[in-house]
Design an enzyme around this catalytic site. Structure first.
Site, PDB file in Angstrom:
ATOM      1  CB  CYS A 156      -0.942  -0.004   1.209  1.00  0.00           C
ATOM      2  SG  CYS A 156      -2.213  -1.271   1.129  1.00  0.00           S
ATOM      3  NE  ARG A 191      19.117  -1.012   1.177  1.00  0.00           N
ATOM      4  CZ  ARG A 191      20.109  -0.139   1.331  1.00  0.00           C
ATOM      5  NH1 ARG A 191      20.047   1.051   0.739  1.00  0.00           N
ATOM      6  NH2 ARG A 191      21.149  -0.444   2.061  1.00  0.00           N
ATOM      7  CB  SER A 192      11.602  -0.937   5.835  1.00  0.00           C
ATOM      8  OG  SER A 192      10.537  -0.423   5.059  1.00  0.00           O
ATOM      9  CG  ASP A 214      19.749   1.005   4.800  1.00  0.00           C
ATOM     10  OD1 ASP A 214      20.947   1.178   4.439  1.00  0.00           O
ATOM     11  OD2 ASP A 214      19.279  -0.123   5.030  1.00  0.00           O
TER      12      ASP A 214
END
Length: 339
Positions: A156, A191-192, A214
């Site tokens: 999402c 950068r999860s 990150d």
């Protein structure tokens, strides 16, 4: 005092403005899918971490659902019972989609990934099941090749950022789909596995040069060379920091989930587009308006609109035997918006 060469005005675009158009499309598409037998779709959300940001997100989701003809139910559960509760929702025909607020087990991402896989594929509005993630990273648009009647689901928040970039006309509609970000350089600061990495992959798959940043460093995401190269490529940029990325970026996207982090305004190029998807403000508002041409301070309401868009897509993907009307899966797929 404005930086020399900076734009005279910065247009601030709110998430609410962008979400309105998406929600109108969602309602129209749902009406086409359901035909003469409309039924309120039901979204169930699971909260097992007590995160105040998740509670706020749930409140926004509930209001948006109710304002647009959807049912929303928030279920507060103990994390030890979460798997059982999700399985119950999987088997409940009255539940059309489920969302789980992460992280549930901080410091144990493997356990959170296990929870993601517990959600039924046909009810995963977040697009976090491996099937969906594989398709996203490999630039596969459908669940059922070669028939291509069932569109895949995208996460999402990354999809919300894509929809914002489309609204801002950063995507070039003259170019072919999959190449509409050609020539654009974008920095994503996060950068999860849930947000930052999927977003970098989506943008690179659409033709952009993407610097993914990150705490461990910088990676370059590109689609690679050659007409047959459909999937993005990743390259480590040894020794690189924001100092190298920001001055050449047309778009800067902040998603660092800590209050103390601020994007260095002095490194942002004049006339850049700046978008914040963190629950904290990653940009110094007054300062960034002196440098950016467009500033989007939050994306939350667009994310919720995309959540409902994904829910309608799941309904459209159902097999005819699972449907409440006499339409076919093909007709439903055709009713759904592109993208």
């Amino acid at each position: 005092m404005a930086t020399q060469g900076a734009p005279k005005t910065c247009k601030v675009v709110t998430a609410e403005t962008i979400a309105k158009n998406l929600l109108a499309e969602v309602k129209d598409t749902l009406a086409k899918i359901q035909g003469a037998n409309p039924v309120k779709p039901k979204l169930v959300a699971f909260l097992a971490n007590g995160d105040p940001a998740a509670v706020k997100y749930a409140e926004w989701s509930k209001k948006t659902c109710e304002d647009n003809g959807f049912d929303f139910e928030l279920r507060n559960v103990e994390k030890e019972l979460l798997e059982e509760e999700i399985m119950s929702a999987n088997g409940d025909d009255a539940v059309d989609g489920t969302i789980v607020y992460y992280p549930i087990f901080p410091g144990n991402p493997t356990h959170d990934q296990y929870v993601q896989e517990t959600v039924a594929l046909e009810k995963d509005v977040e697009g976090l099941r491996h099937n969906y993630l594989y398709n996203m990273y490999h630039n596969v648009r459908f669940l059922d090749p070669p028939h291509n009647k069932k569109k895949s689901i995208l996460p999402c928040t990354p999809l919300a950022v894509v929809k914002i970039l489309e609204y801002l006309q950063i995507y070039n509609p003259i170019l072919e789909p999959g190449n509409r970000l050609f020539g654009k350089t974008i920095t994503v600061i996060n950068r999860s596995e849930v947000n930052g990495r999927p977003l970098a992959a989506l943008l690179a798959n659409d033709g952009a040069t993407v610097y993914s940043v990150d705490v461990t460093g910088v990676q370059l995401f590109t689609r690679g060379q050659g007409i047959k190269q459909l999937r993005h490529q990743v390259e480590d940029k040894e020794g690189w920091t924001l100092q190298q990325c920001l001055p050449m970026s047309d778009v800067v996207i902040g998603g660092v989930p800590v209050e103390s982090f601020k994007v260095p305004t002095e490194l942002i190029r004049d006339g850049a587009v700046c978008i914040n998807f963190s629950s904290y403000r990653n940009f110094d508002g007054p300062a960034v308006k002196e440098k950016a041409a467009i500033y989007v301070p939050s994306v939350g309401k667009v994310t919720i609109a995309v959540l409902l868009r994904n829910l309608v897509r799941l309904i459209a993907n159902r097999d005819p035997k699972d449907s409440t009307d006499n339409g076919t899966a093909q007709a439903k797929a055709e009713a759904f918006m592109d993208g």
